[in-house]
Scaffold this active site. Sequence first.
Site, PDB file in Angstrom:
ATOM      1  N   LEU A  79      26.798 -72.186 -16.668  1.00 48.39           N
ATOM      2  CA  LEU A  79      27.501 -73.200 -17.447  1.00 48.39           C
ATOM      3  C   LEU A  79      26.628 -73.712 -18.591  1.00 48.39           C
ATOM      4  O   LEU A  79      25.407 -73.576 -18.565  1.00 48.39           O
ATOM      5  CB  LEU A  79      27.924 -74.339 -16.524  1.00 48.39           C
ATOM      6  CG  LEU A  79      28.853 -73.881 -15.381  1.00 48.39           C
ATOM      7  CD1 LEU A  79      28.887 -74.886 -14.249  1.00 48.39           C
ATOM      8  CD2 LEU A  79      30.254 -73.617 -15.918  1.00 48.39           C
ATOM      9  N   PRO A  80      27.244 -74.318 -19.620  1.00 49.74           N
ATOM     10  CA  PRO A  80      26.498 -74.631 -20.844  1.00 49.74           C
ATOM     11  C   PRO A  80      25.590 -75.842 -20.778  1.00 49.74           C
ATOM     12  O   PRO A  80      24.647 -75.942 -21.567  1.00 49.74           O
ATOM     13  CB  PRO A  80      27.606 -74.840 -21.885  1.00 49.74           C
ATOM     14  CG  PRO A  80      28.790 -75.277 -21.083  1.00 49.74           C
ATOM     15  CD  PRO A  80      28.697 -74.508 -19.797  1.00 49.74           C
ATOM     16  N   THR A 113      20.968 -73.371 -17.429  1.00 46.66           N
ATOM     17  CA  THR A 113      19.749 -74.020 -17.898  1.00 46.66           C
ATOM     18  C   THR A 113      20.075 -75.474 -18.186  1.00 46.66           C
ATOM     19  O   THR A 113      20.647 -75.806 -19.233  1.00 46.66           O
ATOM     20  CB  THR A 113      19.197 -73.324 -19.149  1.00 46.66           C
ATOM     21  OG1 THR A 113      18.849 -71.973 -18.820  1.00 46.66           O
ATOM     22  CG2 THR A 113      17.943 -74.031 -19.661  1.00 46.66           C
ATOM     23  N   LYS A 192      11.755 -72.711 -16.307  1.00 49.03           N
ATOM     24  CA  LYS A 192      12.573 -72.213 -17.412  1.00 49.03           C
ATOM     25  C   LYS A 192      12.413 -73.087 -18.652  1.00 49.03           C
ATOM     26  O   LYS A 192      12.314 -72.583 -19.782  1.00 49.03           O
ATOM     27  CB  LYS A 192      14.045 -72.179 -16.987  1.00 49.03           C
ATOM     28  CG  LYS A 192      15.028 -71.759 -18.095  1.00 49.03           C
ATOM     29  CD  LYS A 192      14.808 -70.326 -18.541  1.00 49.03           C
ATOM     30  CE  LYS A 192      15.616 -69.968 -19.782  1.00 49.03           C
ATOM     31  NZ  LYS A 192      17.066 -70.078 -19.599  1.00 49.03           N
TER      32      LYS A 192
END
Length: 328
Positions: A79-80, A113, A192
Amino acid sequence: MASQIGAPDATYGFIGLGNMGFGMAKNVRQKIPSSSKMIVCELVTSQRDEFCKTVEGDIETAETPKELAEKCDIIISSLPNGKAVKIVYLDSSTGILAGCSKDSQKLVLETSTIEASTSLEVRKAVEEALPSSEFLDAPVSGGIPPAHAGTLTFMVGGSKDVFEKAKPVMATMGKSENLILCGGPGAGLATKQINNYIAYCSYVALCEGMNTGLKFGLDPKTLNDVINASSGQCWNSLHMNPVKGVIPNSSASRDFKPGFTVELAQGVTRQMTKLMEEVGAKSMFGPVMDDIWARAVENPLCKAQESRSIYRLFSEDNGQHLGKVKIE
């Protein structure tokens, strides 16, 4: 035909068929046993329909994450942003948790992320609502081409036992040697964010270097070849040199269309600056990076373009689109 890499025969759910999720979900469907069912959920119906049309195998669609969760053993989300993750998991009417009974045994891979703090909040809600289920924060790195090629790197936060259980599933989307347990809950996302930040800082240096070389009269291809044979080498110099024509498959060769946008890059950079603040880590580049992205998302040279279009801020109009950030 059974999977050669040991992905279990189960019902898989994939939520989010965007830039990264489309290729990831495609590889899952191609590499899990043919007898396994896949259910996908995507708000953009044209993207969902394109996936169902072009990817072979048993695929069904779900209108909501709740509907998907009711039917799936393994749930993967891509997902964004953190807001979308919270809605997908926690919405009381349509979310994943709304579709699961307390004794559900789900394996959940959250690959977005997002902020580590948001992931920890979602993890806690999953653990409290579904004590028999298992959750990993498992963000990926590599970009859109590796997502389609199934060669991503996974940076994972969670228990070693769950990580080992999930490895065959992650291996459908990434290189088996690049499935890395980074530590406990949240560690995958922290790793990340640090990686993304370093990559973008090095890209800014590459932009400055290439622009300086062009102004001096150097051949950009030769300059990049020397950088890649020397200590200046970085991932972007190898794969994403900002000067068009230097690297055939770079985003510059496509005039920075399409791809991971400057708006998304601003988001992941801010995640890192927030993390540094949360843990009390000293930052010197943070304000500079924040300033560059704040200008990029408002500038027609970069707005809605692939993130490496920020090179235009350096190379066009003598850099007048950039400000002066001074660290006291």
